[in-house]
Design an enzyme around this catalytic site. Structure first.
Site, PDB file in Angstrom:
ATOM      1  N   GLU A   1       1.016  -1.047   0.013  1.00  0.00           N
ATOM      2  CA  GLU A   1      -0.019  -0.055   0.069  1.00  0.00           C
ATOM      3  C   GLU A   1       0.842   1.186   0.039  1.00  0.00           C
ATOM      4  OE1 GLU A   1      -3.649   2.187   2.394  1.00  0.00           O
ATOM      5  OE2 GLU A   1      -2.649   0.285   3.411  1.00  0.00           O
TER       6      GLU A   1
ATOM      7  N   CYS B   1      -6.456   1.352   2.847  1.00  0.00           N
ATOM      8  CA  CYS B   1      -7.302   2.514   2.951  1.00  0.00           C
ATOM      9  C   CYS B   1      -7.177   3.506   1.652  1.00  0.00           C
ATOM     10  CB  CYS B   1      -6.985   3.452   4.072  1.00  0.00           C
ATOM     11  SG  CYS B   1      -7.730   2.636   5.834  1.00  0.00           S
TER      12      CYS B   1
ATOM     13  N   ASN C   1     -12.469  -3.265   0.964  1.00  0.00           N
ATOM     14  CA  ASN C   1     -11.587  -3.212   2.149  1.00  0.00           C
ATOM     15  C   ASN C   1     -12.065  -2.757   3.336  1.00  0.00           C
ATOM     16  OD1 ASN C   1      -8.557  -3.232   2.879  1.00  0.00           O
ATOM     17  ND2 ASN C   1      -9.007  -1.351   3.248  1.00  0.00           N
ATOM     18  N   GLU C   2     -12.306  -3.382   4.246  1.00  0.00           N
ATOM     19  CA  GLU C   2     -12.304  -2.869   5.752  1.00  0.00           C
ATOM     20  C   GLU C   2     -13.805  -2.310   5.862  1.00  0.00           C
ATOM     21  OE1 GLU C   2      -8.875  -1.376   7.557  1.00  0.00           O
ATOM     22  OE2 GLU C   2      -7.776  -3.070   7.250  1.00  0.00           O
TER      23      GLU C   2
END
Length: 851
Positions: free
Chosen positions: A61, A273, A404-405
């Site tokens: 990331e 994120c 994602n999350e």
């Protein structure tokens, strides 16, 4: 990447209580711990699960400046003058640039955004207005300072320069390019280029560093012009010739080589994120948004035509390292590519779901186009674009993650279903990966696993960052997972620090991942890279500055497991370590997080009714201890008020660390701010406590968290939120290790904190190619582990090849000191059974040939 608060990420507190991962005894203190006795029995005649070659991989990331100024080898910072306050409040279009003049030359420099721009997606350019003053050799222009301390140069190395330029001078404008020291001293011969015509044209050349030292980390790049008129510059670029695999627009060699040395089975990218935060709208000039989610089509094609973006982690991302480069890197290191696309439900604290059907359809189509870009023939639209970039062969994409999350489980899954249906209809061979939210437990986790199971999802991505204690307590986490349910992709995990104690805990946990290789199909530590001088997160696997890179203790552990995985688990068992437990013990505390709250009528009562503490604050706050700089506490209107809505973790404490078996009562009122209340109990120090977090995570949920050395784990969670202005009656009942919580007189929840942290863990696998058993033993305690090993079969030659990681649990690998590195050797004279002492604080791999 999970958006975990700084109170978790940045804590570097004292050692864990007890013998597990305790600090070693010094030579001038009491003698080292006596060996503890264990037995390890291997059953080579029994069948264990096969281990996929892709079990261990890496997750990349762009956090901690991992791309620009990191893995992406471009040396010019802000090469296209696109930096701005949307990236970071401190940025301007001239960040990293300054004007320079020689020989009396004068002029002006400014960044322009008008119709003369290089490309619609590259809107800014540099305009030099040259006054034409000065004598021979007069030059005016700009100097770029690069990243960090400057542009790193290696003596004798070649550097490829390029620039887009145009001039209004009919006879052309002479440009001079040179590498310089900070004081202007030349560090290369000048490169002379002549720009012709008032159309954007690329000019290029090579510079050779001639530094007086082997490495110069503080160089500058000067680009100057002679004469008068107007010169426009854009895409000022400098790359080392020696990139990874020699690729143009390539990767920094030492970082790429360290990643390749892990031999990863997969590469997950680009986040984290980055994937699902920000606007999901496409780039639309001229009204384009600088905080968009990561959208793959922005990142391919000629670099000067890629739309830049604001990075979620607070800086600029050029997208020079884009989807094509990710796929190419995965291929170069022999890893399966595993991209992650946004599901149009934002995560990482934003928690919003799109209500635009057309936007959702567009992103679904973008995802189908991505698969075509990776796998399509050159005759297809996106396969042709891949071929035009230099890779006519398909990349062989087999797995793709959606989302994602996300912390809105039902909203996420509604959209995930639509992505999955479209992908499986057109590309039935693609495994579509879902996720379980940002934590290892809780209401979001439970709901998403329920939805994933009900829908027959093939694979679920779990993420968690926890204390070393948690990892030692949860080795058996996957033992009870449904063997017929969705498989697990452990896409992000780490123990929250970079000390060897953290790596030991992770290693112990990894033995459980391998033992459950029929359920856990993919696993990757995170984050991968961090700039030591500019980062947003720790721990990290590989650290770097402008010229050097080094692996953390976790890197060494991951590398040992990833290079010695084996093909199949061989069942084995080992005796355990006696559990050390006692009642929850400690003082009490009050805190807030970005919130103003008032507390009153605090009472702590022992189980026999004895009053331990009673405070209505009528006499002030003398019974409470506060740390300097932690909020603004005062007694107002007969209550204990924390009034600073910007302060985070304002913990104040009262009472005795020896308290146990008590009831804590308090009245709490939220005055203003983002969250609710933090009521602490079992407080031993500022890094070791429990707290009831009511209205946490921007007042979206509530939980009980346990802090060990400042790193937290969630023990239970509910969807409770807190109202401003309302007074709540809170009560915490502690009995032994059982805790019950009451909200306004009603039981809110409870838990028993009785998990044992097991420091001695093992797993055994077989390497089919070499015919070796690989015995992997983690001893994460102060006592050496004297172990009777029964292999169940006689070894050939009576020897074992050994690799050992051992060190002080407080040890940290740094640029100048690598105390934790593998030691290789040979263990002689072993038979079917033998006794071996595994050192304190060690990870040991024995490779033993058998018949």
């Amino acid at each position: 990447m999970a958006l975990i608060r700084p109170r978790i990420v940045l804590a570097l507190a004292a050692a864990l209580v007890g013998t597990v991962l305790a600090a070693p005894t010094r030579a001038d203190d009491a003698p080292a711990a006596e060996p503890a006795d264990y037995a390890l029995t291997v059953h080579p005649d029994r069948a264990g699960p096969a281990i996929d070659p892709t079990l261990y991989g890496v997750f990349y990331e762009d956090i901690n400046n991992a791309a620009d100024g990191g893995l992406y080898a471009e040396l010019v910072r802000n090469r296209s003058f696109e930096f701005g306050p949307a990236d970071n409040r401190a940025y301007t279009p001239l960040t990293a640039w300054q004007e320079t003049a020689q020989g009396g030359a004068t002029g002006t420099v400014r960044v322009v955004n008008d119709a003369d721009r290089l490309h619609e997606r590259n809107r800014n350019y540099l305009r030099l207005d040259l006054a034409g003053h000065g004598g021979n050799g007069a030059r005016y222009g700009v100097v770029n300072a690069g990243y960090g301390t400057g542009i790193p140069l290696r003596a004798g190395a070649r550097y490829d320069f390029s620039v887009r330029a145009r001039t209004d001078q009919r006879t052309g404008t002479r440009l001079t390019v040179q590498l310089q020291a900070a004081d202007g001293t030349a560090l290369s011969a000048p490169l002379a280029l002549t720009a012709h015509g008032d159309r954007w044209t690329q000019y290029a050349g090579t510079l050779t560093a001639r530094t007086t030292t082997a490495v110069n980390a503080g160089a500058r790049l000067a680009v100057t012009a002679e004469g008068g008129g107007v010169v426009r510059l854009d895409m000022v670029s400098l790359f080392p010739r020696d990139t990874y695999k020699g690729r143009p627009n390539g990767l920094r060699k030492d970082l790429a080589e360290k990643i390749a040395a892990l031999k990863p089975g997969f590469l997950r990218f680009p986040g984290g994120c980055l994937v699902n935060t920000g606007s999901h709208r496409a780039y639309e000039a001229p009204d384009w948004e600088r905080q968009r989610s990561y959208q793959w089509k922005d990142t391919i094609g000629p670099v000067e035509q890629r739309a830049v973006n604001a990075n979620f982690w607070g800086y600029h991302q050029s997208y020079g390292l884009g989807y094509y480069e990710y796929f190419q890197f995965a291929e170069d290191i022999g890893a399966m590519p595993l991209p992650v696309v946004p599901a149009l439900v934002t995560g990482c604290g934003q928690n919003k779901a799109t209500d635009d059907p057309a936007l959702l359809r567009r992103h679904i189509q973008d995802t189908l186009d991505l698969i075509e870009f990776a796998n399509g023939p050159v005759t297809s639209t996106w396969g042709r674009k891949r071929a035009e970039m230099g890779h006519p062969r398909p990349f062989g994409l087999t797995h793709l993650a959606v989302g994602n999350e996300e912390n809105l489980p039902d909203a996420f899954f509604e959209r995930f279903r639509q992505f999955r249906a479209a992908i499986e209809a057109k590309y039935p061979g693609i495994t579509v990966v879902s996720n379980s939210g940002p934590d290892d437990t809780g209401t979001t986790f439970d709901r998403l696993w329920q939805l994933n199971r009900q829908d027959g999802v093939a694979m679920v991505d779990e993420h968690y960052y926890n204390s070393p204690q948690w990892f030692l307590e949860n080795n058996r986490r996957y033992d009870a997972y449904d063997r017929k349910g969705p498989k697990v992709f452990l896409g992000e995990y780490a123990s929250l620090d970079n000390k060897f104690r953290n790596a030991l805990a992770e290693a112990a946990f990894m033995t459980g991942l391998e033992r459950n290789a029929d359920v856990v199909k993919l696993a990757s530590y995170a984050p991968l890279l961090a700039d030591v001088d500019s980062n947003q997160w720790r721990p990290d696997m590989i650290w770097f500055d402008s010229t050097r890179s080094w692996g953390s203790t976790s890197y060494e552990t991951q590398k040992l497991f990833m290079n010695n995985t084996g093909d199949r688990v061989v069942p084995s068992e080992a005796t355990g370590t006696p559990a050390v437990s006692g009642p929850v013990t400690g003082a009490v505390g009050l805190s807030t997080w970005a919130t103003s709250a008032a507390y009153d009528d605090v009472e702590v009562t022992a189980a026999d009714g004895t009053t331990l503490l009673k405070d209505d604050f009528s006499a002030g706050d003398a019974q409470w201890t506060r740390a300097a700089g932690r909020g603004t506490w005062s007694v107002q209107d007969g209550a204990f008020l924390q009034s600073d809505t910007a302060a985070e973790n304002t913990l104040v404490t009262a009472g005795d660390r020896a308290w146990q078996n008590y009831d804590l009562k308090v009245k709490a009122t939220k005055k203003s701010g983002r969250e609710g209340f933090l009521v602490a109990f079992g407080v031993r120090d500022t890094g070791n406590y429990y707290w009831w977090n009511l209205g946490g995570w921007n007042n979206t949920r509530s939980a009980v968290e346990k802090s060990a050395d400042g790193a937290k784990q969630t023990l239970m969670e509910k969807a409770t939120t807190v109202e401003t202005g309302r007074t709540y009656d809170l009560r915490v009942q502690v009995r032994g290790r059982q805790v019950t919580l009451f909200l306004d007189g009603q039981v809110w929840g409870g838990f028993t904190d009785d998990a044992s942290a097991e420091p001695f863990r093992q797993v055994v696998t077989r390497d089919d190619a070499t015919g070796e058993l690989i015995v992997k033993v983690v001893n994460a305690q102060a006592a050496p582990a004297r172990t009777r090993v029964d292999l169940g079969v006689a070894p050939l030659g009576g020897t074992a090849r050994t690799t050992v990681l051992q060190g002080d649990p407080e040890a940290v690998n740094t640029v100048d000191d690598r105390p934790v590195q593998p030691r290789h050797g040979t263990l002689e004279g072993i038979g079917r059974t033998f006794t071996h002492t595994f050192p304190a604080y060690s990870v040991t791999f024995l490779r033993i040939k058998t018949g």
